[in-house]
Design a protein around this motif. Structure first.
Motif, PDB file in Angstrom:
ATOM      1  N   LYS A   1      45.155 -77.896  29.526  1.00  0.00           N
ATOM      2  CA  LYS A   1      45.471 -78.199  28.131  1.00  0.00           C
ATOM      3  C   LYS A   1      45.917 -76.920  27.431  1.00  0.00           C
ATOM      4  N   GLU A  52      48.397 -81.650  22.424  1.00  0.00           N
ATOM      5  CA  GLU A  52      48.296 -82.350  23.708  1.00  0.00           C
ATOM      6  C   GLU A  52      48.674 -83.827  23.613  1.00  0.00           C
ATOM      7  N   ARG A  66      51.405 -83.200  32.529  1.00  0.00           N
ATOM      8  CA  ARG A  66      49.972 -83.297  32.246  1.00  0.00           C
ATOM      9  C   ARG A  66      49.266 -84.224  33.227  1.00  0.00           C
TER      10      ARG A  66
END
Length: 662
Positions: A76, A264, A487
């Motif tokens: 992150k 994020e 991610r």
């Protein structure tokens, strides 16, 4: 010596220095400056990225923590910071007095030109954002965008970002089944499409494909379909589900407060597909992705306020995300957006557009360059020397490695020998450039993507993860996380770990899926091809790219694609599909030319690299974006029937031609 008779080996041995005048004005103006940036990143990796995130992006709530590695490889970046991608691309430029600056020069397939300023673009984005909210789209919802290359496509992406919805763009050439699979996997609540798209003088249905996709089932999550009237072609509108884009936008106010999201927060999903298995939804964040898009646009392309930037990629691919919708706009740049194809109405389309719009930075694919070389050498009137390309100051390539002979032609004929070429290596999963020249800092080696972007820790390793000496080939990995990295795979975190952080390397390195080699003297990287495209012939490992480059260096060859097929004697045999700069040969002529090309490859690489099978075609099987479908060539090489979906091919009939042995 022309590009057509200069071998790759000759081209790759000559370094092209940085033009002194270019370096004087560049953002990164010397090799020493580049080395200093790399040293900063090496000394404080997280701090390096944090510093640029604060400089380049506008934060609604500043971040206090840069990198969280506690749940690696699910890294992150800037998580407690809040921002909005659309605000960074539009509002802040208007607030800084750039409202009247042209953001997009749009050229339609028929040549019609429309200019859109930052103020106008912001208003259109706000109206569509309000329309999406009126349809019940909320922060975190997924919206599928199935549009032609257009201002409306950029507006749709930016509108989603503005309200915190996660967009998933599906390339307009994909079939109904492919679209349906992506809608279902994303769980999209709304779909934005067009009546038709216009390409190469032809109208191609989009809304009809949407209707077919929904009719296949699995799209029950879709509550509304918004349709952009592009051609005025007749389409069926389902009452209660389908609405026109112009109608829903006209009813909305011209301002829309941006939704501030965590760095994020998923900005978009972009699906990649292989030969088997369901599509992979690559998930990208907002803050980290936008930072890398902004910084690489500034440094790799050396973007300046008065530049006219043109990335020819479609928004359906990641290149169109990073270097059309986000990177240029985040920097306040002016860019060209093009609806059509490079060969309509003839193969001089690109050169006319560069001349007309005074393009200064031109970014395209090696596939397009090779096709245009062939056109220029067979049809003199479309040769770039007939056009004034003096506005160009920088060239770039993307999508696959460029062979040195094509690089040399591009540099000489398009750039006039004065424009640096940024040969960029990156992927859908990386979000932005990973290994690339910085044009004011790096001398260039044709065919090499040179050195990693500052802050990127790339290495070439063996099967155990140990770095190999320069001059030895191996597997390309990235050893440290970076802000714009994938991610996860949407809904499948285990597949993400298995695909990109495999146990073979202890789960510590990002596996790019490509082989590479570093030059023994300069340390420059050359991508040798996909790992699964590395051929093993009698125990010798060879990259397909190396063999393709050898074939293209022959004076008669315009394009080549190399694949492997099973062989009882050698384990794997090399099969080459070749397009010539003249008509396709047959019979004895084809056999003689195939023998000549085998000997040429033997001279360029060695006898072990001689293709066992060479087939000639009028073209290669390509998607409408120009990507060669090598998986289909593998099927043909094995002598099997093609049963995979071929609806995305520009030229499906070529498969039958290539299936016939010469």
């Amino acid at each position: 010596m022309t590009a057509s008779n200069q071998t790759d080996a000759q081209a790759a041995t000559t370094q092209v220095p940085v033009p002194a005048e270019f370096a004087q004005k560049a953002h990164v103006a010397s090799r020493a400056a580049y080395d200093e940036l790399c040293a900063q990143a090496q000394a404080d990796h997280a701090g390096f990225w944090a510093n640029h995130a604060r400089k380049l992006l506008s934060w609604h709530k500043p971040f206090t923590k840069t990198l969280d590695e506690s749940d690696a490889p699910f890294f992150k970046w800037f998580e407690d910071g809040q921002l909005n991608a659309s605000y960074n691309c539009l509002d802040r430029h208007v607030a800084n007095g750039l409202g009247d600056k042209v953001a997009i020069i749009f050229e339609a397939d028929d040549g019609t030109v429309t200019r859109v300023t930052y103020s106008e673009l912001l208003e259109r984005v706000c109206r569509l954002a309000n329309a999406l909210k009126a349809e019940g789209v909320q922060k975190g919802d997924r919206v599928v965008i199935y549009l032609p290359m257009s201002v409306e496509g950029v507006v749709a992406m930016q509108a989603c970002a503005r309200i915190g919805a996660t967009h998933s763009v599906v390339f307009g050439g994909f079939s109904a089944q492919s679209l349906r699979d992506r809608v279902e996997d994303a769980g999209a609540v709304l779909l934005i499409t067009a009546d038709e798209q216009q390409r190469g003088g032809k109208s191609l249905p989009l809304k009809a494909i949407v209707d077919e996709a929904i009719g296949l089932g699995g799209c029950d999550s879709i509550r509304r379909v918004i349709v952009f009237r592009r051609t005025g072609g007749k389409v069926a509108m389902t009452e209660g589900r389908d609405v026109w884009l112009h109608d829903v936008m006209a009813a909305q106010p011209a301002t829309c407060e941006p939704e501030w999201v965590s760095a994020e927060h998923p900005l978009f999903l972009l699906y990649t597909s292989g030969s088997t298995g369901k599509p992979k939804g690559v998930q990208h964040s907002t803050g980290g992705y936008l930072l890398h898009a902004t910084l690489t646009t500034q440094w790799t392309f050396d973007l300046k306020p008065d530049d006219v930037f043109w990335c020819t990629a479609d928004i359906g691919w990641v290149t169109g995300h990073t270097y059309v919708t986000y990177g240029p706009l985040s920097n306040g740049g002016t860019q060209v957006v093009f609806e059509g194809v490079p060969t309509y109405p003839d193969a001089a389309r690109f050169w006319r557009m560069i001349e007309a719009h005074k393009v200064s930075i031109f970014y395209t694919a090696p596939t397009a360059i090779r096709a245009l070389i062939k056109a220029a050498e067979t049809t003199p009137e479309v040769h770039p020397r007939n056009f004034n390309l003096g506005s160009l100051r920088l060239l770039g390539t993307v999508g696959e490695p460029i062979n040195p002979a094509a690089w040399t032609w591009y540099h000489r004929e398009i750039g006039g020998g004065r424009c640096p070429i940024v040969d960029t290596f990156w992927q859908t999963e990386t979000g932005g450039h990973m290994i690339t020249p910085l044009p004011g800092a790096h001398a260039l080696t044709p065919g090499s993507c040179t050195l990693p972007f500052p802050g990127i820790d790339a290495a070439v390793v063996d099967e155990t993860g140990k770095e190999v000496p320069w001059g030895q080939g191996g597997v390309l990995v990235v050893r440290k996380p970076w802000p714009s990295m994938i991610r996860t795979i949407w809904g499948d975190p285990e597949r993400f770990k298995k695909s990109y952080y495999p146990a073979d390397f202890g789960g510590k390195y990002y596996l790019a899926g490509d082989g590479a080699i570093r030059d023994a003297d300069t340390g420059y990287f050359t991508i040798t091809g996909r790992i699964d495209d590395v051929l093993n012939v009698s125990g010798h490992r060879m990259g397909t790219m190396e063999i393709e480059s050898a074939l293209v260096s022959h004076p008669l060859v315009a394009e080549a694609a190399v694949v492997g097929r099973p062989d009882d004697l050698t384990g794997e045999a090399i099969c080459a599909f070749v397009v010539l700069k003249r008509s396709r040969p047959s019979g004895e002529e084809a056999r003689q030319l195939a023998a000549e090309l085998r000997n040429h490859v033997a001279q360029e690489i060695g006898p072990i690299a001689k293709p066992k099978d060479i087939r000639f075609g009028d073209n290669l099987p390509k998607t409408r974006s120009g990507k060669i479908m090598r998986r289909l060539l593998r099927v043909i090489a094995k002598g099997d029937a093609v049963t995979q979906d071929t609806s995305t091919l520009e030229n499906p009939a070529i498969l039958d031609q290539l299936a016939q042995a010469n």
